[in-house]
Design a protein around this motif. Structure first.
Motif, PDB file in Angstrom:
ATOM      1  N   GLN A  45       0.848  -1.188   0.000  1.00 38.87           N
ATOM      2  CA  GLN A  45       0.000   0.000   0.000  1.00 38.87           C
ATOM      3  C   GLN A  45       0.880   1.233   0.000  1.00 38.87           C
ATOM      4  OE1 GLN A  45      -2.076   0.582   3.706  1.00 38.87           O
ATOM      5  NE2 GLN A  45      -3.585   1.964   2.821  1.00 38.87           N
ATOM      6  N   TYR A  46       0.623   2.143  -0.921  1.00 40.56           N
ATOM      7  CA  TYR A  46       1.367   3.391  -0.971  1.00 40.56           C
ATOM      8  C   TYR A  46       1.053   4.229   0.268  1.00 40.56           C
ATOM      9  CZ  TYR A  46       2.217   8.277  -2.292  1.00 40.56           C
ATOM     10  OH  TYR A  46       2.609   9.591  -2.301  1.00 40.56           O
ATOM     11  N   GLU A  58      -2.907  12.062   5.183  1.00 44.26           N
ATOM     12  CA  GLU A  58      -3.801  11.524   6.199  1.00 44.26           C
ATOM     13  C   GLU A  58      -3.259  10.280   6.873  1.00 44.26           C
ATOM     14  OE1 GLU A  58      -4.411  11.832   3.044  1.00 44.26           O
ATOM     15  OE2 GLU A  58      -4.829   9.849   2.203  1.00 44.26           O
ATOM     16  N   MET A  59      -2.263   9.665   6.266  1.00 48.47           N
ATOM     17  CA  MET A  59      -1.715   8.442   6.839  1.00 48.47           C
ATOM     18  C   MET A  59      -0.478   8.691   7.688  1.00 48.47           C
ATOM     19  SD  MET A  59      -1.962   5.616   3.803  1.00 48.47           S
ATOM     20  CE  MET A  59      -1.283   4.348   4.861  1.00 48.47           C
ATOM     21  N   ILE A  74       6.731   8.852   9.953  1.00 46.66           N
ATOM     22  CA  ILE A  74       6.084   8.961  11.253  1.00 46.66           C
ATOM     23  C   ILE A  74       4.611   8.612  11.139  1.00 46.66           C
ATOM     24  CG2 ILE A  74       5.529  10.491  13.183  1.00 46.66           C
ATOM     25  CD1 ILE A  74       7.960  12.190  12.367  1.00 46.66           C
ATOM     26  N   LEU A  75       4.200   7.611  11.897  1.00 46.69           N
ATOM     27  CA  LEU A  75       2.777   7.313  12.068  1.00 46.69           C
ATOM     28  C   LEU A  75       2.381   7.935  13.395  1.00 46.69           C
ATOM     29  CD1 LEU A  75       2.798   3.521  11.085  1.00 46.69           C
ATOM     30  CD2 LEU A  75       2.562   5.503   9.590  1.00 46.69           C
ATOM     31  N   ASP A  82      -1.805  -0.999  12.016  1.00 37.52           N
ATOM     32  CA  ASP A  82      -0.583  -0.507  11.363  1.00 37.52           C
ATOM     33  C   ASP A  82       0.538  -1.534  11.402  1.00 37.52           C
ATOM     34  OD1 ASP A  82      -1.297   2.752  12.700  1.00 37.52           O
ATOM     35  OD2 ASP A  82      -1.619   2.036  10.643  1.00 37.52           O
ATOM     36  N   THR A  83       0.320  -2.657  12.046  1.00 35.39           N
ATOM     37  CA  THR A  83       1.325  -3.716  12.047  1.00 35.39           C
ATOM     38  C   THR A  83       1.521  -4.212  10.619  1.00 35.39           C
ATOM     39  OG1 THR A  83       0.881  -4.442  14.312  1.00 35.39           O
ATOM     40  CG2 THR A  83       1.822  -6.077  12.805  1.00 35.39           C
TER      41      THR A  83
END
Lengths: 114, 115
Positions: A45-46, A58-59, A74-75, A82-83
């Motif tokens: 996934q981009y 947004e991600m 950075i999340l 998100d794993t």
């Protein structure tokens, strides 16, 4: 061969920020930094990409050092979803021939824990 | 974001048979599509790049006569694994590119198991 190096694995507590580093010391002036992630048994996934300025969507946020030799994804508030394995890739953005190909390294396996 | 689908999502076949995998861009026209292969616990490896209406470009070490790629329209590319053998068992993933933006959008993958 991949032109980036990433730690093989990282852990992050749920709700905390996950900071994933990437070294790309041989990056060329016309190469962008791309980030993708792959959740188990799914297609990549981009996430985000950038050239030299910091980017946010947004991600995630992408912080690129001034010399462009490294970057950090950075999340801001990691969740269990998100794993995944996160791939940092350098690539010429204006695709033309093999220069635009994505070369996947081994990535960083991020485990978000409750 | 752009959506790419693959069909089937998984397939089991006998050794010696051929298997066709479809890759479709659902909401955009993809001039270029890519095919990757991923073995367990390994990263994605690019197999070939296909441009609509022209022959695919294969990466070194990928047999073009074994992995037949057809990109007949701007929304469909197919990969046919001919005379499949157990060592061809892998996760096959396609992606499609929006030339103007540069990102590759990936399909969900097809898991092939050859018995």
């Amino acid at each position: 061969d991949a032109k980036t190096t990433q730690p093989p694995s990282m852990d992050c507590a749920e709700g905390r920020a996950a900071n994933l580093p990437c070294n790309h010391s041989t990056i060329s002036g016309n190469e962008y930094v791309y980030w993708y992630r792959q959740i188990h048994s799914q297609g990549p996934q981009y996430i985000i990409h950038g050239l030299k300025n910091n980017e946010t969507n947004e991600m995630a946020s992408l912080i690129i050092t001034e010399d462009r030799k490294s970057s950090t994804l950075i999340l801001p508030h990691a969740t269990l979803r998100d794993t995944a394995v996160y791939y940092c890739i350098v690539r010429v953005a204006n695709y033309g021939g093999s220069q635009g190909n994505l070369i996947f390294g081994k990535g960083t396996k991020l485990s978000v824990k409750p | 974001g752009a959506v790419v689908s693959q069909h089937p999502s998984w397939v089991i076949c006998k050794s010696g048979t051929s298997v066709k995998i479809e890759c479709r861009s659902l909401d955009f026209q993809a001039t270029t599509m890519f095919w990757y292969r991923q073995f367990p616990k390994q990263s994605l490896m690019l197999m070939a790049t296909s441009n609509e209406g022209s022959k695919a470009t294969y990466e070194q070490g990928v047999e073009k006569d074994k992995f037949l790629i057809n990109h007949a329209s701007l929304t469909l590319s197919t990969l046919t694994v001919t005379s499949a053998h157990p060592e061809d068992s892998s996760f096959y993933i396609c992606s499609a590119s929006l030339d103007a933006r540069g990102e590759q959008f990936f399909g969900p993958g097809t898991r092939l198991t050859v018995l």
